[in-house]
Design a protein around this motif. Structure first.
Motif: not given
Lengths: 112, 111
Positions: B84-89, B92-111
């Protein structure tokens, strides 16, 4: 409990149509509302809105915030197939950590 | 330009394995975040960190832990991966209270 609700959840239009995406929120100590566009990768930032009634614009996209009625809209005019994406609305609420509360997203498909 | 990178784009693991997901940002942002994204549920916050060695639970921290030993790096750890932890992870990072910028993501498949 803080909540952000987007509507519709999905939408199919044809190129050239205009679309309006909705985002309503119930958040303690509202600070700002953000719109992101997500294609097959990470969400990319579109707009940050903090003041009511001031429209933010970028090309064919525009957004406005109504802090009295607690909602925002994202408009896309003359849609193109490249606008097909998930559009995410998020709100910065209580606390001082910049934590975002996301809506479920609206999936937009633009057909040629 | 802000750059947020994640260690893997795709990952396949077996149930019970320990999984490390790494995130690095190059903009000296104070805040870093880990989300998972599942269809129909949107982005849900797992953990966030507002300073080195500081962390706070998000909305769904169960089954996860995090580590922030350096300002630029935020790791998500699945102590014993489950299906049930199979997901897209997404990180993100931001300055204090600033806009969040995202990484490209990791698609995790747990068999």
């Amino acid at each position: 409990e803080d909540k952000v609700v987007q509507s519709p959840l999905s939408l199919v239009v044809h190129e050239g149509d205009t679309v309006t995406l909705n985002c309503s929120y119930e958040v303690t100590n509202f600070r700002s509302l953000l719109w992101y566009k997500q294609e097959k990768k990470a969400p990319t930032f579109l707009f940050m809105l903090t003041s009511s009634g001031i429209e933010k614009k970028s090309g064919r996209l525009s957004s406005i915030l109504d802090k009295k009625e607690l909602f925002s809209i994202l408009n896309i005019t003359a849609t193109q197939t490249g606008d097909s994406a998930i559009y995410l609305c998020a709100v910065v609420g209580s606390g001082n950590t910049g934590k975002l509360i996301f809506g479920q997203g609206t999936t937009l498909q633009v057909k040629p | 330009d802000v750059k947020v990178t994640q260690s893997s784009r795709y990952l396949v693991k077996r149930t019970g394995e320990k999984v490390f997901l790494e995130c690095v940002q190059d903009m000296d942002h104070e805040n870093m975040f880990w989300y998972r994204q599942d269809p129909g549920l949107g982005l849900r916050l797992i953990y966030f960190s507002y300073d080195v060695k500081m962390k706070e639970k998000g909305d769904i921290p169960e089954g996860y832990s995090v580590s922030r030993e350096k300002k630029e790096r935020f790791s998500l750890i699945l102590e014993s991966a489950s299906t049930n932890q199979t997901s897209m992870y997404l990180c993100a990072s931001s300055l204090f209270l600033g806009t969040q910028y995202f990484g490209p993501g990791t698609r995790l498949l747990v068999l």
